[in-house]
Design a protein around this motif. Structure first.
Motif, PDB file in Angstrom:
ATOM      1  N   VAL A 143       0.833  -1.197   0.000  1.00 26.72           N
ATOM      2  CA  VAL A 143       0.000   0.000   0.000  1.00 26.72           C
ATOM      3  C   VAL A 143       0.869   1.249   0.000  1.00 26.72           C
ATOM      4  N   ALA A 144       1.835   1.297   0.908  1.00 25.23           N
ATOM      5  CA  ALA A 144       2.730   2.444   0.962  1.00 25.23           C
ATOM      6  C   ALA A 144       3.572   2.508  -0.312  1.00 25.23           C
ATOM      7  N   SER A 145       3.953   1.347  -0.808  1.00 33.83           N
ATOM      8  CA  SER A 145       4.759   1.293  -2.023  1.00 33.83           C
ATOM      9  C   SER A 145       3.983   1.831  -3.220  1.00 33.83           C
ATOM     10  N   THR A 146       2.674   1.540  -3.291  1.00 31.15           N
ATOM     11  CA  THR A 146       1.851   2.021  -4.404  1.00 31.15           C
ATOM     12  C   THR A 146       1.714   3.541  -4.364  1.00 31.15           C
ATOM     13  N   ASN A 147       1.457   4.092  -3.195  1.00 27.15           N
ATOM     14  CA  ASN A 147       1.333   5.548  -3.076  1.00 27.15           C
ATOM     15  C   ASN A 147       2.657   6.253  -3.386  1.00 27.15           C
ATOM     16  N   LEU A 148       3.748   5.710  -2.870  1.00 25.72           N
ATOM     17  CA  LEU A 148       5.048   6.298  -3.150  1.00 25.72           C
ATOM     18  C   LEU A 148       5.399   6.178  -4.627  1.00 25.72           C
ATOM     19  N   LEU A 149       5.043   5.051  -5.227  1.00 24.32           N
ATOM     20  CA  LEU A 149       5.324   4.856  -6.641  1.00 24.32           C
ATOM     21  C   LEU A 149       4.563   5.862  -7.496  1.00 24.32           C
ATOM     22  N   TYR A 150       3.333   6.176  -7.087  1.00 23.18           N
ATOM     23  CA  TYR A 150       2.534   7.126  -7.850  1.00 23.18           C
ATOM     24  C   TYR A 150       3.165   8.513  -7.845  1.00 23.18           C
ATOM     25  N   TYR A 151       3.606   8.976  -6.672  1.00 28.09           N
ATOM     26  CA  TYR A 151       4.142  10.333  -6.563  1.00 28.09           C
ATOM     27  C   TYR A 151       5.637  10.434  -6.887  1.00 28.09           C
ATOM     28  N   TYR A 152       6.394   9.377  -6.568  1.00 21.61           N
ATOM     29  CA  TYR A 152       7.850   9.466  -6.706  1.00 21.61           C
ATOM     30  C   TYR A 152       8.441   8.274  -7.440  1.00 21.61           C
ATOM     31  N   GLY A 153       7.699   7.603  -8.285  1.00 21.08           N
ATOM     32  CA  GLY A 153       8.175   6.404  -8.971  1.00 21.08           C
ATOM     33  C   GLY A 153       9.173   6.685 -10.078  1.00 21.08           C
ATOM     34  N   THR A 154       9.009   7.791 -10.765  1.00 20.90           N
ATOM     35  CA  THR A 154       9.947   8.171 -11.829  1.00 20.90           C
ATOM     36  C   THR A 154      10.479   9.566 -11.532  1.00 20.90           C
ATOM     37  N   LEU A 155      11.576   9.887 -12.177  1.00 14.92           N
ATOM     38  CA  LEU A 155      12.178  11.199 -11.934  1.00 14.92           C
ATOM     39  C   LEU A 155      11.256  12.321 -12.391  1.00 14.92           C
ATOM     40  N   SER A 156      10.635  12.146 -13.545  1.00  7.61           N
ATOM     41  CA  SER A 156       9.750  13.206 -14.040  1.00  7.61           C
ATOM     42  C   SER A 156       8.544  13.382 -13.119  1.00  7.61           C
ATOM     43  N   ARG A 157       8.008  12.279 -12.602  1.00  5.96           N
ATOM     44  CA  ARG A 157       6.865  12.382 -11.684  1.00  5.96           C
ATOM     45  C   ARG A 157       7.293  12.997 -10.347  1.00  5.96           C
ATOM     46  N   SER A 158       8.506  12.699  -9.898  1.00  5.80           N
ATOM     47  CA  SER A 158       9.013  13.299  -8.657  1.00  5.80           C
ATOM     48  C   SER A 158       9.166  14.808  -8.813  1.00  5.80           C
ATOM     49  N   ILE A 159       9.714  15.232  -9.954  1.00  7.57           N
ATOM     50  CA  ILE A 159       9.884  16.668 -10.203  1.00  7.57           C
ATOM     51  C   ILE A 159       8.522  17.350 -10.264  1.00  7.57           C
ATOM     52  N   LEU A 160       7.564  16.706 -10.943  1.00  7.63           N
ATOM     53  CA  LEU A 160       6.217  17.280 -11.016  1.00  7.63           C
ATOM     54  C   LEU A 160       5.587  17.370  -9.634  1.00  7.63           C
ATOM     55  N   THR A 161       5.729  16.337  -8.826  1.00  7.92           N
ATOM     56  CA  THR A 161       5.162  16.345  -7.473  1.00  7.92           C
ATOM     57  C   THR A 161       5.779  17.450  -6.627  1.00  7.92           C
ATOM     58  N   LEU A 162       7.099  17.605  -6.710  1.00 10.43           N
ATOM     59  CA  LEU A 162       7.756  18.667  -5.940  1.00 10.43           C
ATOM     60  C   LEU A 162       7.339  20.050  -6.419  1.00 10.43           C
ATOM     61  N   TYR A 163       7.219  20.217  -7.739  1.00 14.52           N
ATOM     62  CA  TYR A 163       6.769  21.515  -8.260  1.00 14.52           C
ATOM     63  C   TYR A 163       5.345  21.814  -7.796  1.00 14.52           C
ATOM     64  N   GLN A 164       4.478  20.807  -7.832  1.00 13.76           N
ATOM     65  CA  GLN A 164       3.107  21.018  -7.367  1.00 13.76           C
ATOM     66  C   GLN A 164       3.076  21.354  -5.885  1.00 13.76           C
ATOM     67  N   ALA A 165       3.975  20.771  -5.118  1.00 11.90           N
ATOM     68  CA  ALA A 165       4.027  21.074  -3.683  1.00 11.90           C
ATOM     69  C   ALA A 165       4.473  22.521  -3.466  1.00 11.90           C
ATOM     70  N   VAL A 166       5.418  22.987  -4.261  1.00 16.51           N
ATOM     71  CA  VAL A 166       5.890  24.367  -4.127  1.00 16.51           C
ATOM     72  C   VAL A 166       4.823  25.349  -4.596  1.00 16.51           C
ATOM     73  N   ALA A 167       4.147  25.019  -5.698  1.00 15.99           N
ATOM     74  CA  ALA A 167       3.188  25.937  -6.297  1.00 15.99           C
ATOM     75  C   ALA A 167       1.802  25.847  -5.673  1.00 15.99           C
ATOM     76  N   GLY A 168       1.573  24.934  -4.770  1.00 18.19           N
ATOM     77  CA  GLY A 168       0.278  24.823  -4.117  1.00 18.19           C
ATOM     78  C   GLY A 168      -0.686  23.880  -4.835  1.00 18.19           C
ATOM     79  N   GLY A 169      -0.170  23.058  -5.751  1.00 16.98           N
ATOM     80  CA  GLY A 169      -1.034  22.136  -6.486  1.00 16.98           C
ATOM     81  C   GLY A 169      -1.365  20.879  -5.714  1.00 16.98           C
ATOM     82  N   ILE A 170      -0.533  20.524  -4.752  1.00 19.29           N
ATOM     83  CA  ILE A 170      -0.778  19.344  -3.910  1.00 19.29           C
ATOM     84  C   ILE A 170      -0.917  19.834  -2.481  1.00 19.29           C
TER      85      ILE A 170
END
Length: 141
Positions: A112-139
């Motif tokens: 379960v934890a692995s699935t959630n982590l994989l969704y947000y941080y599974g690939t480098l591009s998805r990790s960068i997008l997640t971090l940008y959304q966190a900075v910009a208020g998207g998440i």
């Protein structure tokens, strides 16, 4: 006065645009590659750029506004470097988090934890997008 002629020029441009919209609405739009035969009216759109001359005249006459515009343009270099630094920091943290999630998934059996982590941080591009959304208020954390 010269303002009268600018107002007349603006009225002609707006009238030609309204005419073009009405004709396109009655005949149907032919798309960007179509030859609608209204190239003369489309060329009038280019003439709208002439209205920028009015802004230049105002900047010449109003010293304070000119100073503000010069300061804003001068600060763009610093803004570009700030954005580049922010993107570099997001990239470095994205690499770190992607590698950490990969290590966690290899060592852990928690799916379960692995699935959630994989969704947000599974690939480098998805990790960068997640971090940008966190900075910009998207998440919302």
């Amino acid at each position: 006065s010269s303002a009268r002629w600018w107002n007349l020029f603006d009225s002609i441009l707006v009238g030609s645009q309204m005419t073009e919209i009405a004709i396109e609405a009655t005949q149907g739009w032919e798309g960007p590659g179509g030859s609608g035969g209204f190239s003369a009216m489309r060329m009038l759109r280019i003439l709208r750029v002439i209205r920028i001359i009015r802004l230049v005249r105002v900047l010449r006459l109003i010293g304070e506004l000119r100073t503000i515009v010069i300061c804003i343009v001068g600060s763009l270099r610093s803004l570009v470097w700030t954005i580049a630094l922010l993107m570099l920091i997001i990239y470095v943290f994205g690499v770190y988090l992607t590698q950490s999630v990969l290590d966690f998934r290899v060592e852990s059996a928690d799916k379960v934890a692995s699935t959630n982590l994989l969704y947000y941080y599974g690939t480098l591009s998805r990790s960068i997008l997640t971090l940008y959304q966190a900075v910009a208020g998207g998440i919302s954390w």
